[in-house]
Design a protein around this motif. Structure first.
Motif, mmCIF file in Angstrom:
data_model
loop_
_atom_site.group_PDB
_atom_site.id
_atom_site.type_symbol
_atom_site.label_atom_id
_atom_site.label_comp_id
_atom_site.label_asym_id
_atom_site.label_seq_id
_atom_site.Cartn_x
_atom_site.Cartn_y
_atom_site.Cartn_z
ATOM 1 N N LYS A 204 0.838 -1.197 0.000
ATOM 2 C CA LYS A 204 0.000 0.000 0.000
ATOM 3 C C LYS A 204 0.871 1.245 0.000
ATOM 4 N N SER A 205 0.428 2.217 -0.763
ATOM 5 C CA SER A 205 1.185 3.466 -0.867
ATOM 6 C C SER A 205 0.228 4.603 -1.149
ATOM 7 N N PRO A 206 0.503 5.796 -0.637
ATOM 8 C CA PRO A 206 -0.312 6.962 -1.009
ATOM 9 C C PRO A 206 -0.021 7.368 -2.453
ATOM 10 N N SER A 207 -0.816 8.249 -3.007
ATOM 11 C CA SER A 207 -0.632 8.752 -4.356
ATOM 12 C C SER A 207 -0.523 10.269 -4.325
ATOM 13 N N PHE A 208 -0.072 10.841 -5.421
ATOM 14 C CA PHE A 208 0.032 12.287 -5.539
ATOM 15 C C PHE A 208 -1.328 12.881 -5.911
ATOM 16 N N ASP A 209 -1.713 13.925 -5.242
ATOM 17 C CA ASP A 209 -2.959 14.627 -5.556
ATOM 18 C C ASP A 209 -2.643 15.758 -6.524
ATOM 19 N N LEU A 210 -2.880 15.492 -7.797
ATOM 20 C CA LEU A 210 -2.608 16.486 -8.831
ATOM 21 C C LEU A 210 -3.824 17.328 -9.158
ATOM 22 N N ALA B 113 7.991 16.718 -7.360
ATOM 23 C CA ALA B 113 7.512 15.640 -6.494
ATOM 24 C C ALA B 113 8.692 14.765 -6.078
ATOM 25 N N THR B 114 8.526 14.139 -4.934
ATOM 26 C CA THR B 114 9.538 13.219 -4.419
ATOM 27 C C THR B 114 8.859 11.919 -4.021
ATOM 28 N N ILE B 115 9.393 10.806 -4.512
ATOM 29 C CA ILE B 115 8.930 9.487 -4.090
ATOM 30 C C ILE B 115 10.151 8.782 -3.502
ATOM 31 N N GLU B 116 10.226 8.775 -2.204
ATOM 32 C CA GLU B 116 11.454 8.365 -1.529
ATOM 33 C C GLU B 116 11.237 7.132 -0.667
ATOM 34 N N THR C 69 5.898 -8.359 5.494
ATOM 35 C CA THR C 69 5.245 -7.056 5.412
ATOM 36 C C THR C 69 3.968 -7.022 6.234
ATOM 37 N N ASP C 70 3.589 -5.809 6.618
ATOM 38 C CA ASP C 70 2.302 -5.577 7.261
ATOM 39 C C ASP C 70 1.324 -4.915 6.291
ATOM 40 N N GLY C 71 1.740 -4.836 5.018
ATOM 41 C CA GLY C 71 0.879 -4.253 3.985
ATOM 42 C C GLY C 71 1.366 -2.909 3.509
ATOM 43 N N THR C 72 2.021 -2.121 4.376
ATOM 44 C CA THR C 72 2.536 -0.812 3.977
ATOM 45 C C THR C 72 4.055 -0.709 4.149
ATOM 46 N N THR C 73 4.615 -1.557 4.970
ATOM 47 C CA THR C 73 6.042 -1.522 5.265
ATOM 48 C C THR C 73 6.631 -2.913 5.081
ATOM 49 N N VAL C 74 7.841 -2.976 4.579
ATOM 50 C CA VAL C 74 8.541 -4.249 4.405
ATOM 51 C C VAL C 74 9.655 -4.327 5.438
ATOM 52 N N GLN D 106 19.441 -8.025 13.006
ATOM 53 C CA GLN D 106 18.729 -6.763 12.926
ATOM 54 C C GLN D 106 17.690 -6.813 11.809
ATOM 55 N N ILE D 107 16.821 -5.815 11.821
ATOM 56 C CA ILE D 107 15.746 -5.712 10.841
ATOM 57 C C ILE D 107 15.849 -4.349 10.157
ATOM 58 N N ARG D 108 15.766 -4.380 8.821
ATOM 59 C CA ARG D 108 15.698 -3.124 8.066
ATOM 60 C C ARG D 108 14.252 -2.881 7.663
ATOM 61 N N LYS D 109 13.748 -1.737 8.074
ATOM 62 C CA LYS D 109 12.361 -1.356 7.823
ATOM 63 C C LYS D 109 12.320 -0.409 6.617
ATOM 64 N N THR D 110 11.494 -0.739 5.606
ATOM 65 C CA THR D 110 11.438 0.038 4.367
ATOM 66 C C THR D 110 10.002 0.413 4.050
ATOM 67 N N TRP D 111 9.771 1.697 3.764
ATOM 68 C CA TRP D 111 8.463 2.156 3.349
ATOM 69 C C TRP D 111 8.626 3.347 2.409
ATOM 70 N N ILE D 112 7.528 3.796 1.854
ATOM 71 C CA ILE D 112 7.577 4.881 0.863
ATOM 72 C C ILE D 112 6.912 6.119 1.422
ATOM 73 N N GLU D 113 7.586 7.265 1.212
ATOM 74 C CA GLU D 113 7.013 8.553 1.548
ATOM 75 C C GLU D 113 6.963 9.431 0.304
ATOM 76 N N LEU D 114 5.905 10.211 0.178
ATOM 77 C CA LEU D 114 5.713 11.084 -0.972
ATOM 78 C C LEU D 114 5.735 12.544 -0.533
#
Length: 865
Positions: A106-112, A141-144, A168-173, A181-189
């Motif tokens: 799951k990821s948010p989208s850009f509101d254009l 825009a930034t998709i990081e 994953t929990d659906g939004t984060t891997v 250790q655990i590396r947590k990865t998600w997307i921010e816009l």
């Protein structure tokens, strides 16, 4: 009687036979072990260097289908660990998935705001994007992909397993990494406010975006053009106040000179500094604007980068922005550089120059993705082929095929941030992910040994430069200047060492008594025990400044010392024979050293006058080409050659009659006449050399820029002195032993026939011992080729291909010593240094092999004497 003779024979004791057998076995085993050790070193060097030429391979492959795009694809993104990938559509929709498996995230989208997007651009760093709208506005825009390392005990429960590493929990891997250790990865816009770009609010049809970060000052550069050919350049720089935490953004927007009506712009390109803007038509016609000075922007160049009837489908920068990649509808791929050219008809004197052509793909090239950290890039064609290439070497590293080919669907490809993964996707959602193993993409036989045309260089060159000051730096790892430097240092050191060592060997072997020889030879041999690091230290800190300050005197010494010895030799003949015999031995040797010191002092005393007369008062300025002509140095170089020629002519046509006449004279008169003959030869040599030098200067020949040139303190001349000092004892000792090994009856026979000691040494002893003398020279050469510390400390470590004796160099061995401490293990530089060792090994092997072949031929000839 026979029994008596037999009983009288002595038998070798058993202990002697056993000792002989043991010695034979030990020597054999030792020899075999030495050969095995040498072969082992060679095998090790080869095994370390071979990976440089292995190219690349696909380590893993995944194919899956994600949600179909609701509009054209604006860009792809993937994190550096290839955990989460994302697709951005022109509608602003963002679709994310687990990169290895395709599982949705799951990821948010850009509101254009439902505005129509007519163009989009993505920076080389795929996190940064820009949208161009039908109303002439743009939005950044930034998709990081964000990452965070956490302890494994903090891992949430109820996660869905994706593969052996990830869940994953659906939004984060969450990825399991070493160290429990655990590396947590998600997307921010992030989406910024709209900025008006088109002067007349017309739709943006093409745009390019660059994002760079210099410390705390992120900078954006964007070039856009609307459907009426009006271009705009925007540069925004954000500054962070470290005390208040406030960010201030300065935006500078500049309208470019409009293009003529009817242009069909398909591509735009801008660099990070916003100093160059390109707009390109589908036909391959490119318009380049020089925007370095925003108050004087001009259309600097209009050119064609594809042949007629070939469409321009790909137009983009590689990392560093020195290479423009051009892909055509005929499958061609090439690189252009922006270079200054004399006689260029462009407004700023620079022009796009085609510098590299790559292996063409079988069908039209439609997609392109540059690597973020190197000159690697990928191109895709309409037939489904995706090729990974390297810009500098022009090598095709990997060729793969997309699983789903749809010529009607736009194709997007993306190299991962570390260039170890390749993602391909079309609008239908069909995706392919290849994990790449390309450890040394920049290495090839061409880049390591050939001329390479590097960015910002006016022409192809041999260059070694392993490190740079910016992230965009491209390593230049040509071994050619290092091989050249090794040979250059060897040549000049042997040029200095061989005459001194061989003449010294002839002198102590043939001209001095055994008592004097017993004192001289050990002293010279002790010189070989001086550590090379001490010689290098002295050469760098003592010799180099002295030579620099008294360079004219040093050059004059090359003439003054031989002339002083020759004059002293002729004057010696004027001594009464009883006196000459009385002061043989150490007194004569003492006089020899006094003459040498006198010649050196004369060179020192006359140095300033010599510099003023020959080099316009400043040798370094003359060598740099700032004053004077080339005649003085031509004169100096002509002196020895002309002297040999004049002496040979005089000897050939007048030698026999002159010698016969001298025999009729009193010895003192004959000696005086011989001195007069030498002075005549010297005068003729000076006159002829002066005429030749003047003639060469009139013809335009100038030694500066070749054998001589700009003077630097740590140069090849100092290396020649210091390394010659190290090589002289080796050549002298071996050559002197070879000369003394000549049977005594050959000397006696020659002297009995009336030959002089000098004639005997040159025409009898030296030819007989030539195999040993040649071996001495070759062993000295091997010592010079492998020398490290003297070259490191005294040569300046400048890897240049320049015959200038007053410039520096870098040798193969010195390069290993300098670079290895900074080379990451198993990296390209690390393996290139092992290849350097292999090249040095091969050079010494070839030299020794040739030397042995020549030595055996000389030995066969000597046996016939």
């Amino acid at each position: 009687m026979a029994q008596t003779q037999t009983s009288g024979l002595k038998q070798t004791r058993r202990a002697v036979l056993v000792a002989d057998k043991i010695a034979d076995t030990v020597i054999t085993i030792g020899g075999v072990l030495v050969i095995a050790a040498v072969l082992g070193m060679m095998v090790f060097l080869v095994s370390e260097a071979i990976p440089l030429f292995k190219g690349g391979r696909v380590a893993a492959y995944s194919h899956y289908t994600v949600k179909k795009a609701d509009s054209p694809v604006a860009g792809l993104s993937v994190d550096e660990f290839k955990t989460i990938a994302a697709r951005v559509n022109r509608s602003g929709q963002v679709t994310a998935w687990h990169a290895p498996t395709g599982a949705p995230i799951k990821s948010p989208s850009f509101d254009l705001e439902h505005k129509q997007v007519t163009a989009s651009a993505q920076a080389i760093d795929s996190r940064y994007m820009a949208f161009g709208f039908a109303d002439g506005a743009v939005r950044f825009a930034t998709i990081e992909p964000k990452t965070e390392v956490m302890n494994r005990r903090d891992l949430p429960s109820g996660l869905k397993t994706l593969d052996e590493r990830d869940s994953t929990d659906g939004t984060t891997v969450y990825s399991l990494i070493p160290g429990n250790q655990i590396r947590k990865t998600w997307i921010e816009l992030q989406l910024e406010e709209a900025i008006a770009m088109s002067p007349s609010a017309r739709p943006i049809v093409a745009m390019d975006y660059r994002f760079s970060r210099f410390g705390e000052r992120p900078t954006k550069a964007l070039a856009a053009i609307d459907d009426q050919g009006a271009g705009t350049l925007l540069r925004a720089e954000s500054k962070l106040n470290l005390f208040t935490g406030q960010v201030k953004t300065d935006v500078q927007k500049t309208d470019l000179p409009p293009l003529k009506n009817g242009v069909n712009i398909q591509h735009a390109l801008v660099n990070e500094l916003a100093s160059s803007v390109y707009f390109a038509e589908k036909s391959g016609k490119v318009y380049r604007f020089n925007t370095r000075d925003v108050s004087d922007i001009r259309l600097a160049e209009t050119t064609k980068v594809t042949p007629d009837s070939v469409d321009l489908n790909v137009f983009g920068y590689l990392a560093g922005e020195g290479s423009v990649v051009v892909g055509g509808s005929d499958g061609s791929v090439s690189i252009f550089f922006l270079l200054r050219r004399d006689g260029a008809t462009t407004a700023d004197g620079s022009m796009l120059v085609k510098t590299r052509a790559f292996e063409p793909q079988p069908s039209a090239v439609v997609a392109f993705s540059p690597g973020q950290q190197s000159k690697m890039f990928a191109t895709a064609d309409v037939a489904g082929g995706v090729w990974v290439r390297y810009g500098t070497s022009t090598n095709t590293l990997v060729k793969v095929k997309r699983s789903t080919v749809d010529s009607k669907s736009s194709e997007r490809i993306l190299l991962s941030p570390r260039s170890d993964g390749l993602l391909s996707m079309n609008a239908t959602g069909a995706a392919d992910l290849w994990e790449l193993d390309i450890p040394h993409p920049e290495s090839s036989l061409r880049t390591l040994f050939g001329r390479v045309w590097y960015e910002d260089y006016p022409e192809p060159s041999y260059t070694w430069q392993s490190t740079g000051a910016t992230d965009a730096f491209e390593p230049k790892l040509s071994l050619a200047p290092l091989i050249f430097g090794t040979l250059k240092a060897t040549f000049y050191s042997l040029l200095f060492a061989i005459p001194i060592a061989l003449l010294a060997a002839i002198y102590t072997s043939e001209f001095v008594s055994p008592d004097v020889r017993g004192k001289i030879k050990p002293v010279i041999e002790v010189m070989a025990s001086v550590p090379s690091v001490v010689l290098g230290f002295v050469a760098a800190l003592v010799l180099a400044p002295v030579v620099e300050n008294w360079i004219a005197a040093v050059l004059l010494a090359f003439v003054a010392l031989p002339c002083s010895l020759i004059v002293a030799a002729y004057l010696w003949q004027l001594l009464p024979p009883p006196l000459a015999l009385r002061i043989q031995g150490l007194p004569k040797l003492t006089i020899f050293f006094v003459v040498v010191l006198t010649g050196a002092y004369a060179a020192y005393w006359l140095g300033p006058t010599f510099e003023r007369l020959f080099f316009d008062g400043n040798f370094k300025a003359w060598a740099n080409g700032d004053r004077g002509g080339g005649a003085p140095f031509h004169f100096m170089m002509a002196l020895p050659v002309v002297a040999i020629g004049v002496g040979a002519v005089v000897s050939r046509f007048f030698g026999a009659r002159f010698s016969a006449y001298m025999k009729t004279l009193h010895p003192l008169n004959a000696a005086a006449l011989d001195l007069a003959r030498w002075l005549g030869i010297a005068a003729a040599t000076i006159v002829i050399s002066f005429v030749l030098a003047a003639g060469l200067q009139c013809l335009g020949f100038d030694p500066r820029g070749g054998f001589v040139g700009t003077y630097v303190q740590r140069n090849t001349l100092n290396v020649g002195f210091a390394m010659g000092f190290a090589v002289i004892p080796i050549i002298y000792t071996l050559a002197e032993d070879a000369l003394n090994a000549v049977p005594e009856h050959l000397r006696a026979a020659s002297l009995a026939c009336g030959a002089t000691v000098w004639q005997t040494a040159i025409w009898i002893i030296l030819p007989t011992a030539v195999s040993g003398v040649f071996s001495a020279v070759m062993i000295g050469m091997g010592r010079a080729v492998g020398e490290t510390m003297i070259v490191v400390m005294a040569a300046g470590n400048t890897p240049l291909m320049d015959m200038n004796i007053f410039n520096g160099l870098r040798a193969l061995s010195a390069n290993i010593a300098v670079e290895l401490p900074e080379a990451p293990k198993d990296g390209t530089l690390y393996r290139v240094l092992f290849l350097t060792g292999l090249v040095l090994f091969a050079m010494t092997f070839v030299i020794n092999t040739v030397a042995e072949i020549v030595r055996l031929r000389f030995r066969k000839r000597s046996m016939q004497l």
